[in-house]
Design an enzyme around this catalytic site. Structure first.
Site, mmCIF file in Angstrom:
data_model
loop_
_atom_site.group_PDB
_atom_site.id
_atom_site.type_symbol
_atom_site.label_atom_id
_atom_site.label_comp_id
_atom_site.label_asym_id
_atom_site.label_seq_id
_atom_site.Cartn_x
_atom_site.Cartn_y
_atom_site.Cartn_z
ATOM 1 N N HIS A 268 34.723 40.912 44.535
ATOM 2 C CA HIS A 268 33.531 40.167 44.925
ATOM 3 C C HIS A 268 32.420 40.435 43.929
ATOM 4 O O HIS A 268 32.312 41.547 43.410
ATOM 5 C CB HIS A 268 33.079 40.578 46.331
ATOM 6 C CG HIS A 268 32.132 39.595 46.940
ATOM 7 N ND1 HIS A 268 30.773 39.660 46.729
ATOM 8 C CD2 HIS A 268 32.360 38.508 47.715
ATOM 9 C CE1 HIS A 268 30.209 38.647 47.368
ATOM 10 N NE2 HIS A 268 31.137 37.935 47.971
ATOM 11 N N ASP A 330 38.023 36.608 52.716
ATOM 12 C CA ASP A 330 39.128 35.638 52.725
ATOM 13 C C ASP A 330 40.497 36.281 52.854
ATOM 14 O O ASP A 330 41.479 35.594 53.131
ATOM 15 C CB ASP A 330 39.089 34.802 51.434
ATOM 16 C CG ASP A 330 37.894 33.886 51.418
ATOM 17 O OD1 ASP A 330 37.625 33.291 52.470
ATOM 18 O OD2 ASP A 330 37.232 33.779 50.381
HETATM 19 N N1 CMC Z 1 42.680 40.301 40.923
HETATM 20 C C1 CMC Z 1 42.836 40.919 39.726
HETATM 21 N N2 CMC Z 1 41.812 41.238 38.911
HETATM 22 C C2 CMC Z 1 40.579 40.928 39.316
HETATM 23 C C3 CMC Z 1 40.338 40.280 40.556
HETATM 24 C C4 CMC Z 1 41.446 39.972 41.358
HETATM 25 N N3 CMC Z 1 41.259 39.362 42.524
HETATM 26 N N4 CMC Z 1 39.005 40.081 40.702
HETATM 27 C C5 CMC Z 1 38.430 40.584 39.599
HETATM 28 N N5 CMC Z 1 39.368 41.100 38.769
HETATM 29 C C6 CMC Z 1 39.111 41.776 37.486
HETATM 30 C C7 CMC Z 1 38.767 40.743 36.417
HETATM 31 O O1 CMC Z 1 39.931 40.340 35.735
HETATM 32 C C8 CMC Z 1 37.814 41.545 35.547
HETATM 33 O O2 CMC Z 1 38.561 42.394 34.756
HETATM 34 P P1 CMC Z 1 38.061 42.791 33.256
HETATM 35 O O3 CMC Z 1 36.740 43.469 33.457
HETATM 36 O O4 CMC Z 1 39.130 43.682 32.743
HETATM 37 O O5 CMC Z 1 37.955 41.485 32.519
HETATM 38 C C9 CMC Z 1 37.031 42.403 36.541
HETATM 39 O O6 CMC Z 1 37.934 42.556 37.661
HETATM 40 C C10 CMC Z 1 35.732 41.807 37.017
HETATM 41 O O7 CMC Z 1 36.000 40.493 37.560
HETATM 42 P P2 CMC Z 1 35.148 39.178 37.264
HETATM 43 O O8 CMC Z 1 36.021 37.992 37.446
HETATM 44 O O9 CMC Z 1 34.423 39.343 35.976
HETATM 45 O O10 CMC Z 1 34.101 39.317 38.461
HETATM 46 P P3 CMC Z 1 33.204 38.142 39.059
HETATM 47 O O11 CMC Z 1 32.100 38.818 39.781
HETATM 48 O O12 CMC Z 1 32.868 37.157 38.006
HETATM 49 O O13 CMC Z 1 34.205 37.407 40.071
HETATM 50 C C11 CMC Z 1 35.442 36.868 42.013
HETATM 51 C C12 CMC Z 1 34.248 37.642 41.439
HETATM 52 C C13 CMC Z 1 35.353 36.898 43.540
HETATM 53 C C14 CMC Z 1 35.381 35.401 41.552
HETATM 54 C C15 CMC Z 1 36.760 37.538 41.539
HETATM 55 O O14 CMC Z 1 36.827 38.850 42.023
HETATM 56 C C16 CMC Z 1 38.009 36.740 41.942
HETATM 57 O O15 CMC Z 1 38.412 35.821 41.236
HETATM 58 N N6 CMC Z 1 38.620 37.076 43.121
HETATM 59 C C17 CMC Z 1 39.702 36.291 43.647
HETATM 60 C C18 CMC Z 1 39.178 35.039 44.333
HETATM 61 C C19 CMC Z 1 38.531 35.346 45.655
HETATM 62 O O16 CMC Z 1 39.046 36.104 46.458
HETATM 63 N N7 CMC Z 1 37.384 34.691 45.918
HETATM 64 C C20 CMC Z 1 36.665 34.833 47.197
HETATM 65 C C21 CMC Z 1 35.342 35.523 47.034
HETATM 66 S S1 CMC Z 1 34.613 35.980 48.617
HETATM 67 C C22 CMC Z 1 34.249 34.502 49.430
HETATM 68 C C23 CMC Z 1 33.355 33.586 48.667
HETATM 69 O O17 CMC Z 1 32.345 34.005 48.111
HETATM 70 O O18 CMC Z 1 33.654 32.394 48.663
#
Ligand code: CMC
Length: 395
Positions: A268, A330
């Site tokens: 998140h 989720d």
């Molecule tokens: N599985 C594997 N690796 C992950 C995941 C995951 N679910 N989430 C983040 N990472 C890694 C990502 O690859 C990155 O690694 P590195 O620093 O080595 O490049 C690091 O963790 C930071 O992630 P980010 O994508 O830069 O973080 P963000 O704040 O931009 O994204 C997020 C947040 C929720 C989009 C992301 O964690 C994600 O894609 N999660 C899966 C989708 C999900 O469950 N979404 C629902 C969010 S909660 C409800 C809502 O708000 O709608």
């Protein structure tokens, strides 16, 4: 003017001041108007929480009754809007239909007199009709007759009634499901400046009508990294089951940067610990998943076992620990929705119904803000400074 700071994804930019929702991502705290989410999930209903978010205070008995009566009065849809549904391809995604229908409401209900009028009539109209539209989309997709709401049912019970009642097998109201649905919607009702709420504020800042702003929020919510994640979690759990992937293989795939597979429902932008909503959602699985019911009607779900094993494995893995990746709301919500009998392609619509009061509260707060300005971010330009126009035969 001056130096422009580039902040990808606005992770460190405060875009507004707000008194609606408090979040502490380090400690896993979420409060609506100061009230902890745990208390609301245990003691409130979705309608009461919606009132709290929008007006800033809990309703007294009279105000709550008045709100419920207004919601019932507004629950029917203009018959001409029903025709829209019939011309969508049968495989159309319900989120696309919902955002178009909400936008169309402006043409059917144009009478916005002033902001107070918006709040008392338009907001309740939206909250009530979005639920009817969602249930109707489902019925039409099945080729079934649509079901009208009943005045003696609560908001959540009426949704289940409109979704699942039919002339052959009348729906027997299950009050565990009604409670779980209230909790599901309360947990989704607001989450400060998330992608869809930010979209509502940005679009609203141009002073467009509230229907258009909410429609933009619905479109933003559709994405798999946002509201679409609950549907994606079920897809992922089914993939693990169908391909016979072991839990450790799934975790390894999620860590592999060359593999697009991510652990959906994990991670998140703000929470760097367990999402408080996920804890409550996990408890809801216990309430409604009963061993003595068939799987498609709230019985034990084999996907829950996979989810719990996956959670344990990920939380024990240094990759997830170092990056502070924990289950988000989720991760378990899809399992709760499946147990209610909600089809997977309606999951994000369920999220949208829940988030609507939050969008409305934030839209209203923005509209009343004396310091409100049209949203107009700047950029860091990286293109050519100047080049001459090349005539066609010299290119
Ligand atoms: N599985 C594997 N690796 C992950 C995941 C995951 N679910 N989430 C983040 N990472 C890694 C990502 O690859 C990155 O690694 P590195 O620093 O080595 O490049 C690091 O963790 C930071 O992630 P980010 O994508 O830069 O973080 P963000 O704040 O931009 O994204 C997020 C947040 C929720 C989009 C992301 O964690 C994600 O894609 N999660 C899966 C989708 C999900 O469950 N979404 C629902 C969010 S909660 C409800 C809502 O708000 O709608």
């Amino acid at each position: 003017t001056g130096l422009i700071t580039y902040d990808p994804g606005f992770g460190n930019t405060g875009s507004c001041s707000s008194a609606i929702t408090f979040m502490d991502g380090e400690r896993g705290i979420l409060r609506y108007r100061g009230i902890p989410i745990e208390q609301l999930a245990e003691r409130s209903t979705f309608v009461e929480t919606a009132y709290l978010l929008i007006t800033g205070k809990l309703p007294n008995r009279e105000e709550l009754t008045h709100t419920s009566v207004m919601l019932n009065d507004a629950s029917l849809l203009h018959e001409d809007m029903k025709i829209f549904y019939q011309n969508y391809p049968s495989k159309a995604h319900p989120m696309g239909i919902l955002s178009a229908m909400v936008n169309a409401m402006r043409s059917f209900y144009p009478e916005l007199i002033d902001l107070e009028e918006d709040i008392s009539i338009t907001f309740l109209r939206l909250i009530s009709k979005v639920r009817t539209m969602a249930a109707m989309a489902y019925k039409i997709s099945k080729g079934h007759k649509t079901v009208y709401p009943r005045p003696d049912y609560s908001y959540a019970a009426n949704f289940l009634h409109m979704m699942f009642d039919n002339p052959v097998i009348p729906y027997e109201m299950d009050y565990d499901m009604v409670q779980a649905l209230n909790v599901f919607w309360i947990l989704h009702a607001d989450h400060e400046q998330n992608c869809s709420t930010a979209a509502v504020r940005v679009v609203g800042s141009g002073q467009v009508n509230v229907y258009a702003a909410i429609s933009a929020g619905i479109s933003a919510l559709w994405g798999p990294l946002h509201g679409g994640a609950n549907q994606a979690v079920i897809g992922m759990l089914e993939q693990i089951r169908n391909e016979g992937l072991t839990i450790s293989k799934a975790v390894a795939k999620a860590k592999d940067k060359n593999d697009p597979f991510r652990l959906m429902g994990f991670g998140h932008r703000v929470y760097k610990t367990y999402d408080p909503r996920a804890k409550i959602m996990k408890k809801m699985c216990d309430l409604i998943l009963k061993k003595d019911r068939p799987a498609e009607n709230g019985g034990m779900d084999p996907l829950l076992d996979i989810a719990m094993a996956l959670e344990d494995a990920a939380l024990a893995d240094p990759y997830f620990q170092e990056k502070n990746l924990y289950p988000n709301v989720d991760f378990y919500s899809g399992i709760v929705l499946r147990a209610m009998g909600i089809p997977t392609n309606m999951f994000t619509v369920m999220f949208a119904i829940g988030r609507l009061p939050g969008w409305l509260a934030q839209w209203r707060e923005d509209a009343l803000d004396p310091l409100r300005k049209i949203s107009r971010p700047r950029q860091v330009y990286t293109g050519e400074t100047i080049t001459d126009y090349t005539p066609m035969d010299e290119r």
